[in-house]
Design a protein around this motif. Structure first.
Motif, PDB file in Angstrom:
ATOM      1  N   ASN A 104       0.870  -1.201  -0.069  1.00  0.00           N
ATOM      2  CA  ASN A 104      -0.067  -0.009   0.092  1.00  0.00           C
ATOM      3  C   ASN A 104       0.955   1.206   0.033  1.00  0.00           C
ATOM      4  N   ALA A 105       0.319   2.561  -0.066  1.00  0.00           N
ATOM      5  CA  ALA A 105       0.991   3.635  -0.135  1.00  0.00           C
ATOM      6  C   ALA A 105       2.143   3.833   0.724  1.00  0.00           C
ATOM      7  N   ILE A 110      10.270  -6.132   3.378  1.00  0.00           N
ATOM      8  CA  ILE A 110      11.279  -6.830   3.718  1.00  0.00           C
ATOM      9  C   ILE A 110      11.928  -7.333   2.443  1.00  0.00           C
ATOM     10  N   ASP A 111      13.112  -7.198   1.928  1.00  0.00           N
ATOM     11  CA  ASP A 111      13.545  -7.748   0.501  1.00  0.00           C
ATOM     12  C   ASP A 111      14.839  -8.455   0.512  1.00  0.00           C
ATOM     13  N   PHE A 112      14.661  -9.524  -0.078  1.00  0.00           N
ATOM     14  CA  PHE A 112      15.884 -10.416  -0.649  1.00  0.00           C
ATOM     15  C   PHE A 112      16.015  -9.881  -2.367  1.00  0.00           C
ATOM     16  N   GLY A 132       6.486   2.190   7.028  1.00  0.00           N
ATOM     17  CA  GLY A 132       5.744   3.304   6.615  1.00  0.00           C
ATOM     18  C   GLY A 132       6.114   4.078   5.364  1.00  0.00           C
ATOM     19  N   GLY A 133       6.470   3.365   4.418  1.00  0.00           N
ATOM     20  CA  GLY A 133       6.750   3.809   3.025  1.00  0.00           C
ATOM     21  C   GLY A 133       8.150   4.105   2.884  1.00  0.00           C
ATOM     22  N   LYS A 184       9.906   4.213  12.389  1.00  0.00           N
ATOM     23  CA  LYS A 184       8.723   3.065  12.423  1.00  0.00           C
ATOM     24  C   LYS A 184       9.086   1.657  12.195  1.00  0.00           C
ATOM     25  N   PHE A 185       8.536   1.018  12.826  1.00  0.00           N
ATOM     26  CA  PHE A 185       8.427  -0.336  12.514  1.00  0.00           C
ATOM     27  C   PHE A 185       7.328  -1.321  12.200  1.00  0.00           C
ATOM     28  N   PRO A 186       7.550  -2.222  11.362  1.00  0.00           N
ATOM     29  CA  PRO A 186       6.350  -2.830  11.007  1.00  0.00           C
ATOM     30  C   PRO A 186       5.749  -3.490  12.057  1.00  0.00           C
TER      31      PRO A 186
END
Length: 298
Positions: A104-105, A110-112, A132-133, A184-186
């Motif tokens: 979402n906006a 979390i990326d590999f 948070g984007g 911010k933290f998810p």
């Protein structure tokens, strides 16, 4: 049900979840499950080849298309892993991605991202965390093995205390909850899990200097062991349940921080294999981002 029985039930759940904990504060080896249990194609399904009754899958990239798949459900916290064998040979310009995203906006992610290479050059694994984007938290490492020669496990542990990214059970990155520093933290946006194979020769290899050699197509990335152990969340009520402390194994004290062995392994990766860390890029960040104070503690 009486109060005593409720407390007994909750205690039993905690004991069952703790029984899943394995060596060095890490869960037991995930159980291999077929693709269709947890995932479905997200685009270009005709470029996905299923093997052995769906226990393995190949993503295929040629000039016409790459391909991708996604989890059937969304999750808030948990442990997510799959085994992958990356594109072999000359894979310059090709990216294989495995990531979690709220999509979402002001999304969390979390990326590999596995960045292809010219033949004989090592793969680069780029990780990133969006909260948070906001992203721009890239770290890059070389792997200590050839990821094209066999399957290796790639996994994410995510709870309210930290996000830990693993390669073959070795932590290669820990992103600590830094809400105390204003970061911010998810914690309230459920994420789906995605994987894709695509052409990114405008940036992927040496900043876009190395282009995809389509004479080597089709390119194939292979997958198996599609493990998910997460808290399913699709509604605000489910988000609230997933944020209830102490009910899941990943909330337990053993997973609120790395243990001593995991810290030693992470330092080993940091010292021997790190190519880039945004926290030490003074040209880009004359004043390091606040969460980097905890990164320096590693």
């Amino acid at each position: 049900m009486g109060t005593t029985n409720v407390k007994g039930l909750l205690f039993s759940i905690v004991l069952i979840n703790l029984s899943l904990v394995g060596f060095c504060g890490y869960p037991r080896k995930p159980v291999d499950v077929p693709f269709w249990k947890n995932y479905e194609p997200s685009w270009a399904s005709h470029h996905i080849k299923f093997l052995n009754g769906g226990s393995a899958a190949d993503l295929i990239l040629d000039r016409s298309s790459g391909a991708g798949f996604q989890s059937k459900k969304s999750y808030l916290f948990g442990h997510f892993s799959m085994k992958m064998r990356l594109v072999g040979g000359d894979s310059a310009g090709v990216v294989t991605a495995f990531y979690l995203s709220s999509n979402n906006a002001e999304h969390d992610e979390i990326d590999f991202e596995f960045l292809g290479n010219r033949t004989g050059q090592p793969y680069i694994l780029q990780t990133n965390v969006f909260t948070g984007g906001k992203g721009n938290r890239e770290q890059r490492i070389y792997l200590w093995f050839d990821p094209t020669k066999g399957y290796h496990s790639y996994s994410v542990l995510w709870n309210t205390f930290q996000i830990v990214i693993f390669v073959d059970d070795v932590p290669i990155r820990a992103f600590k909850n830094s809400k105390d520093l204003g970061v911010k933290f998810p914690f309230n946006q459920p994420m789906k899990i995605y994987s894709s194979l695509w052409d990114a020769d405008d940036w992927a290899t040496r900043g876009g200097l190395e282009k995809t050699d389509w004479s080597n197509a089709p390119f194939t990335a292979s997958y198996t062991s599609f493990h998910i152990d997460g808290c399913e969340a699709a509604t605000p009520q489910e988000v609230q349940v997933c944020n209830t402390k102490g009910m899941r194994w990943w909330d337990q004290k053993a997973f609120q921080d790395l243990d001593a062995l995991q810290y030693r392994r992470l330092r080993w990766v940091r010292q021997k294999y790190t190519v880039y860390n945004y926290c030490t890029d003074k040209a880009r960040y004359p004043v390091p981002p606040p969460e980097c104070t905890k990164d320096r503690d590693i």
